[in-house]
Design a protein around this motif. Structure first.
Motif, short mmCIF file in Angstrom:
data_model
loop_
_atom_site.label_atom_id
_atom_site.label_comp_id
_atom_site.label_asym_id
_atom_site.label_seq_id
_atom_site.Cartn_x
_atom_site.Cartn_y
_atom_site.Cartn_z
N ASN A 91 4.61 -3.65 -4.76
CA ASN A 91 5.75 -4.11 -4.36
C ASN A 91 5.23 -5.44 -3.78
N SER A 98 8.86 5.16 -1.22
CA SER A 98 7.60 5.14 -1.13
C SER A 98 6.80 5.62 -2.61
N THR A 117 -7.39 -0.32 -1.32
CA THR A 117 -6.14 -0.12 -0.40
C THR A 117 -6.19 1.56 -0.09
N1 F0G Z 1 -2.58 0.15 -3.39
C1 F0G Z 1 -2.05 1.40 -2.89
C2 F0G Z 1 -3.14 2.64 -2.72
C3 F0G Z 1 -0.65 1.39 -2.42
O1 F0G Z 1 -0.19 2.48 -2.00
C4 F0G Z 1 0.05 0.30 -2.76
C5 F0G Z 1 1.61 0.29 -2.51
C6 F0G Z 1 -0.54 -0.97 -3.38
C7 F0G Z 1 -1.95 -0.69 -3.53
C8 F0G Z 1 0.39 -2.05 -3.39
O2 F0G Z 1 0.45 -2.85 -2.43
O3 F0G Z 1 3.04 -2.85 -2.77
O4 F0G Z 1 1.96 -4.17 -1.04
O5 F0G Z 1 1.85 -4.64 -3.47
N2 F0G Z 1 2.21 1.35 -2.30
C9 F0G Z 1 3.56 1.39 -1.77
C10 F0G Z 1 3.84 2.84 -1.23
C11 F0G Z 1 4.43 0.78 -2.88
O6 F0G Z 1 5.21 3.21 -1.47
O7 F0G Z 1 3.03 3.41 -0.56
P1 F0G Z 1 1.94 -3.73 -2.43
#
Ligand code: F0G
Length: 351
Positions: free
Chosen positions: A188, A84, A317
């Protein structure tokens, strides 16, 4: 009285669960869809923010994690593991607690926000800081899950995508149809994959009349999909999306192409500008990676790529409290005053 029951109960018939699946939930989902006044004015569109920082652990990851942990428990797993950039580990740690399981998390050393580290710690996760980047962590997590009794809960686990697709359902349920454009940050690439799946399912069943164009934005220093090649040493201040070899790369391309969408990049400067605009002008505090969606929309609007009058949803997000360093950095230090109303009034500019 009624409260939102969490995404598994709310969308049970659209998820791969049965009557005997143990539902491990913190009542995730049901997040606000907030009209964005300033962004609407700037683009001439009707812009909404899907505020995923309002989830129980402060990010959209909870939607996928309720599914991943429920299914892992159903299958008898005693321990889960993930790689992560911080939010997945915070979510896995919390849901593992609910399930009575052990969680192990692998994070890139020195590259995750303090709030996220604090969450994993306080929920009792076993944490390893890996001397490598997120992509290295994911390789390691996959190897460990293949060779040891521990279930992988990264978004390469398809039930994560199933859970995350419910955000698209909620948007259609609220708006009465899919938007014209849906904008997301891409790391990702699991989330863009999940939204596209959700929108397609609702359209196939006639609940939505259409699907949106999917617009994804990567950080310029971590933009493998835009460049068309793996980025060996990804960099960006938006640590959540500091990823050089996305696991769902091919699915992201499909979402882009099947929807008539686009995947582009935004610079750290553009991300921080959108981050400040969201907080100062929309009242929505997000973490830097989340602002990539809004930065991308503003960039596209400035390039004349956004026709006015469209309905647009930007997913933000993660919660701003995860990574408050960027809120504090560059801001003026608050002044200290004695307990004296005349002085306070003067310093506040009230006189
Ligand atoms: N925004 C946030 C706040 C995230 O934590 C992540 C991904 C993304 C966008 C991108 O989303 O990976 O589905 O394209 N975080 C992952 C993690 C990699 O380990 O928390 P995604």
């Amino acid at each position: 009285t009624h409260q939102w029951r969490g995404i598994i109960e709310e969308y049970r018939d659209r998820l791969p669960v049965s009557g005997t699946t143990p539902v491990v939930t913190l009542r995730e989902g049901g997040t606000p869809l907030v009209p964005a006044q300033v962004l609407s004015e700037r683009t001439g569109c009707e812009v909404h923010l899907k505020v995923e920082g309002a989830n129980p652990t402060g990010s959209f990851k909870d939607r996928g994690m309720t599914m991943a942990i429920s299914k892992a428990k159903e299958e008898g797993a005693k321990a889960v593991i993930c790689a992560s950039t911080g939010n997945t580990s915070a979510s896995a740690a919390a849901y593992a607690v609910r399930a009575g399981m052990v969680s192990a998390v692998l994070v890139p050393q020195g590259k995750i926000a303090l709030g996220k580290m604090g969450q994993a710690l306080v929920h009792g996760a076993k944490i390893l800081q890996v001397d490598g980047n997120f992509d290295d962590c994911l390789t390691l997590a996959r190897e460990l899950s293949e060779n040891y009794p521990v279930a992988l809960v990264n978004s390469v686990n398809p039930v994560r995508i199933e859970g995350q697709k419910t955000a698209a359902f909620e948007i259609v349920d609220m708006l009465g149809d899919a938007p014209d454009i849906h904008v997301l940050p891409v790391g990702n690439a699991g989330n863009i994959t999940a939204y596209w799946k959700g929108y397609q399912e609702y359209a196939a069943d006639g609940i939505a009349a259409r699907t949106p164009r999917m617009w994804g934005f990567q950080a310029s220093g971590s933009a493998p999909i835009v460049r068309g090649e793996v980025v060996k040493d990804p960099s960006t201040i938006a640590t959540a999306i500091r990823i050089g070899n996305p696991a769902s790369w091919q699915y992201a391309l499909r979402a882009r192409d099947e929807s008539g969408g686009a995947i582009d990049e935004v610079t750290d400067r553009e991300i921080l500008r959108a981050y400040r605009l969201l907080a100062a002008q929309e009242g929505v505090f997000v973490e830097p990676a989340s602002a990539a969606s809004v930065a991308g929309l503003l960039k596209a609007a400035e390039q004349g790529k956004v026709d006015p009058g469209q309905r647009i949803v930007c997913t933000v997000t993660g919660n701003g409290l995860k990574d408050p360093d960027w809120a504090v950095a560059g801001a003026p230090q608050p002044v200290t005053v004695p307990v004296d109303s005349a002085t306070a009034a003067e310093r506040l500019g009230l006189v």
